[in-house]
Each structure stands twice: as C-alpha cells, then as structure tokens.
Design a protein around this motif. Structure first.
Motif, PDB file in Angstrom:
ATOM      1  N   TRP A   1       0.835  -1.207   0.000  1.00  0.00           N
ATOM      2  CA  TRP A   1       0.000   0.000   0.000  1.00  0.00           C
ATOM      3  C   TRP A   1       0.870   1.257   0.000  1.00  0.00           C
ATOM      4  CZ3 TRP A   1      -4.456   1.028  -1.696  1.00  0.00           C
ATOM      5  CH2 TRP A   1      -5.094   2.233  -1.374  1.00  0.00           C
ATOM      6  N   GLU A   2       1.995   1.221   0.704  1.00  0.00           N
ATOM      7  CA  GLU A   2       2.907   2.364   0.685  1.00  0.00           C
ATOM      8  C   GLU A   2       3.443   2.605  -0.726  1.00  0.00           C
ATOM      9  OE1 GLU A   2       5.853   1.537   3.602  1.00  0.00           O
ATOM     10  OE2 GLU A   2       4.613   2.205   5.283  1.00  0.00           O
ATOM     11  N   ALA A   3       3.668   1.517  -1.456  1.00  0.00           N
ATOM     12  CA  ALA A   3       4.109   1.653  -2.843  1.00  0.00           C
ATOM     13  C   ALA A   3       3.009   2.283  -3.697  1.00  0.00           C
ATOM     14  CB  ALA A   3       4.516   0.298  -3.406  1.00  0.00           C
ATOM     15  N   VAL A   4       1.754   1.906  -3.426  1.00  0.00           N
ATOM     16  CA  VAL A   4       0.614   2.505  -4.128  1.00  0.00           C
ATOM     17  C   VAL A   4       0.562   4.008  -3.853  1.00  0.00           C
ATOM     18  CG1 VAL A   4      -1.913   2.620  -4.206  1.00  0.00           C
ATOM     19  CG2 VAL A   4      -0.766   0.397  -4.194  1.00  0.00           C
ATOM     20  N   ILE A   5       0.697   4.380  -2.580  1.00  0.00           N
ATOM     21  CA  ILE A   5       0.669   5.796  -2.205  1.00  0.00           C
ATOM     22  C   ILE A   5       1.806   6.547  -2.882  1.00  0.00           C
ATOM     23  CG2 ILE A   5       0.954   7.405  -0.284  1.00  0.00           C
ATOM     24  CD1 ILE A   5      -1.750   6.056  -0.321  1.00  0.00           C
ATOM     25  N   SER A   6       2.972   5.925  -2.929  1.00  0.00           N
ATOM     26  CA  SER A   6       4.129   6.555  -3.572  1.00  0.00           C
ATOM     27  C   SER A   6       3.847   6.832  -5.041  1.00  0.00           C
ATOM     28  CB  SER A   6       5.363   5.666  -3.418  1.00  0.00           C
ATOM     29  OG  SER A   6       6.482   6.241  -4.040  1.00  0.00           O
TER      30      SER A   6
END
Length: 470
Positions: free
Chosen positions: A8-13
């Motif tokens: 999810w952090e990669a998605v946000i990034s």
C-alpha cells in the motif's frame, strides 16, 4: 505472506507522482490494505464518510495504482474501521483468508490507531512507533544535506542557543520532515518533559479557523505560545492568508522573546514565499536559513541500500546503480521504487535480479518528468486544452481566460521542470515577482477548490503521457 503495508505504501508513492500531497493525504494515506486475493483487494479506511467517498468516486483510481504496483488487475472492496476492525471473511473464502490476512494483522490495525502522532494536554508531543524511526542516526548525510543536518543537530542539542529560528527549505521528499522528527526525538530523549509542538502549516491555519468559529482564539494562542519548541512543517501554506500570518507573527514574537526554539520547513526560500508579509520574512532571517538539495548519486545508492536492508530486500549492485542513475528527484521516489520491487517479488515469488528490478520499475523510469516532460510539451498541452495560442500565452493580454491559462502554464513549468523563476519569467516577458504571483494564484486555488485540483492533476497526467481512467 505478502507485506500488505509495504504494498500500500508503494501505491501511495505512485499516487504522489501524479497528485498533490494534500489530495493523497486526504483520501488515501489513512487507508490500509487488508488482503489481496487473485481477484480482489480489500482496503479499510477509518471513517464511514471516507469509505463512501472512495466507493463513489475513487475506486477506478485505486484500481489503477494497485495495478501499477501489482502488475495485474484486481477488484477493490473498501470497508470502514470506524467501529472496529472490519470482517473480511464475507469477501474471501477460508483458503484465501489464511493466505492473505491473519489475526495478528487485525490486532496491528487496532494498534496503529493508538500510535498516531498526537498532543497530550494540547501541548505535549507524543511519539508513535512510526515516528521513532526518524532519528539523526538513520539520516544519511551527503554533500547535498550535510549543512541542514549539522544545523538541525545543533538545535536539538542546544535549543534556542545558536540558530533561532532554524529555517530548512528544499523540494518535497528530501528529508526535511525527517529532520524535524529527529530534532523532536533527540530533545525528548534528553528531556521527556519538554513541551514540543509539531504542526503543519495547513494544520496551524485550520486550527486557527476553528478557534475563530468557536470563539476560542485565546485558547489557540495559549496552545502555541506555551511550548518550549515549536516546529511548523510546510510554513509556505500560510502565504496569502492574512489572519493566519497575523497570528503566526505574534506567536513567533512571543516564543522568540521568551527564548523558545522555532523550527520551520518550506519547499522554497523565504524570499520566494509570496504573498507573505515582509515582517515575517525578515524574522525568518533572524536565525539560520539552510537548504537541502537532491542527493548526489553516491548518496542515492547509500540511501537505497540502507532502506533495502530494513525491508529485507536483496539486490545486486548493478540494480542499485541503475535506480540511482534513473531516479534522481527525491528520496521518496527512490523508496517507492524499492517498495514496488519488493511487492512484485513477493507476489511472484521471484528473487530480485538486475533484469527483474529493471522490469519492475520500467514505468517509473519512462514516466520520469526529466525524460518525458519538456517545456514545449507543457505549452502544447496547455494551448490545446484551453484553445489559446502560444502568442497569447506570451503576450500582455489581460482577458481572464488568457490570464488563467498563462497562470496554469507557469505553474506547470515550475512544477514539472527544473527551470528557475527567472528563466520562466524570460519565456513570458515577466519579472520574478509576477511569475511567483502566478504560481501562488494556482496553489491557493488548488488548496481551496478540489475540482480545480483535479483539473490540474489531469493536466499533469496528460503532459506526462499517463493514461487516465474515465
């Protein structure tokens, strides 16, 4: 098992590349990815209102960026955790449940709600586990940031002694907020009773607005003037806000006269924050103004290796070199690339070779503004979008339609290229101040009008050549 937090952090990034931080923070940053099955991704958001908004407006957006990270299409289910951890068993069968979600992760969801940054008794800085990670020890220092690091460490060791105020400026994702948290952690480790107030410029403004509405401005003033250290992140947000600037000015004076430490960050030098009262700019100059530049290639590699080690990600040196040569904008982008590589390796069960890493971030490399976005591309998109000519944009015509298109073009050039205000001014035959005013006009409208923000974000996507969900 997949690490859904990192996915999810990669998605946000990925989202942050195409949308403003305020938009991403408002709608997506609080969400948690609970499960991924071959067909469905399940997300929880801690608000019934936001769950409905995501369902009604942003499912296509979430699906788009999940596909970017996961490399396959997935349906999206959004649940609310406002009344406790949601039950996802109705959406996936027992086999999928065992593979994608565990009771421990559900307990972690509850813990996460208890470890957010907050203030105790309105003035005490309480650290959640997330912020404890940001220390001077794990801030990697290079030629691009060593002066800012040294100044921040000096302030942390002896608040209000040498540099007051300390003003740190630089582009997003270079470590300004990390230094603020590091200062806070260092001070609290040495004096747990210190009254530290951390707030963003946006939060400062919003709290003032609420205090005016509630007839409690005196309580607002006491809250910010009774601390021993005041840290304001993204102080540029108060530009153009007369009442906020007035309150900040008097708060600054009170704290300074009482020997309290003030630390501020901004995405630009004080002289470039407009419209901002001269008396406030002059006070920023009372202390020390330092900048953080994008990291050089050696520091980029060192940062990636340190972050990859914490992720448990192993890559060959040639992969680090490839990323460092092709992703140069900021640390956040580097971290997003690593998270994307790890997420892909988790899902595919593959080891990370040079070719695997290169393939995993191929869209990030091809979509980097420095390789695709040009001045001609920006002007071409703006003129076609708004039906004005290049001569109109560069002319002195003052019809509202042309002026608005000109402001948008100036803003996009500043945001998507490395051109200075002076260089942009030469293009349009305008001086430095006029160009900054154009940028501020657009930024203020973005902050105040979500529809306008979407319009600008769509322009950015079109300029970058990124396909948009209809």
């Amino acid at each position: 098992m997949q690490n859904f937090t990192e996915i999810w952090e990669a998605v946000i990034s990925e989202m942050r590349k195409d949308y403003s931080d305020s938009f991403v923070n408002l709608w997506f940053s609080e969400a948690q990815l609970l499960a991924i099955t071959p067909t469905t991704s399940i997300i929880a958001i801690p608000s019934n209102f936001k769950r409905k908004m995501l369902e009604d407006k942003y499912i296509p957006t979430i699906k788009k960026y999940l596909k970017t990270v996961l490399d396959f299409d997935t349906d999206v289910v959004v649940l609310s955790s406002e009344n406790g951890p949601p039950d996802i068993s109705v959406y996936i069968d027992d086999t999928e449940m065992e593979a994608s979600y565990t009771e421990n992760e559900q307990e972690q969801l509850e813990k996460d709600d208890e470890t957010k940054f907050e203030f105790k008794d309105e003035n005490k800085f309480i650290q959640g586990d997330t912020r404890k990670r940001y220390t001077f020890e794990n801030f990697l220092v290079g030629s691009s940031n060593h002066f800012a690091y040294a100044a921040a460490l000096g302030v942390a060791r002896e608040p209000a002694t040498n540099y007051n105020p300390l003003f740190i400026y630089g582009s997003s994702g270079l470590g300004k907020t990390h230094l603020l948290y590091a200062i806070t952690n260092h001070i609290l480790n040495n004096d747990s009773e210190s009254k530290i107030m951390y707030v963003t410029g946006e939060d400062f403004t919003n709290q003032l607005i609420r205090s005016i509405s509630n007839h409690s401005t005196e309580a607002f003033r006491q809250k910010f003037r009774n601390c021993s250290v005041l840290l304001i992140d993204d102080i540029q947000f108060i530009a153009g806000k007369i009442q906020t600037q007035e309150e900040f000015f008097h708060t600054f004076n009170v704290l300074y006269e009482e020997g309290k430490q003030i630390i501020l960050t901004s995405d630009r030098h004080p002289e470039d924050i407009n419209p901002l009262e001269d008396r406030i700019k002059s006070r920023f100059e009372w202390g020390l103004i330092v900048d953080i530049q994008p990291p050089d290639i050696e520091l980029r590699i060192a940062i990636m290796k340190e972050k990859a080690s914490k992720m448990g990600l192993s890559m060959p040196d040639e992969a680090y070199l490839y990323l460092a040569e092709n992703i140069t904008n900021n640390v956040r982008q580097l971290e997003g690339a690593l998270k994307k590589i790890k997420a892909k390796s988790y899902l595919e069960g593959s080891s990370v070779t040079f070719e695997f890493a290169k393939s995993a971030i191929s869209d990030m490399i091809s979509g980097t503004p420095s390789t695709q976005v040009t001045l001609d591309r920006i002007i071409s998109v703006v003129t076609q979008k708004y039906g004005v000519s290049i001569n109109d944009l560069k002319s002195k015509k003052k019809s509202s339609f042309i002026v608005t298109a000109r402001h948008k073009c100036v803003y996009l050039i500043r945001k998507l290229t490395d051109m200075s205000l002076t260089q942009i001014g030469h293009i349009f035959g305008k001086d430095h101040t006029t160009i900054m005013n154009s940028i501020n006009n657009i930024e203020n409208e973005i902050h105040n009008n979500s529809g306008f923000e979407s319009e600008i974000n769509n322009l950015i996507l079109e300029i970058k050549g990124v396909s948009q969900d209809k």
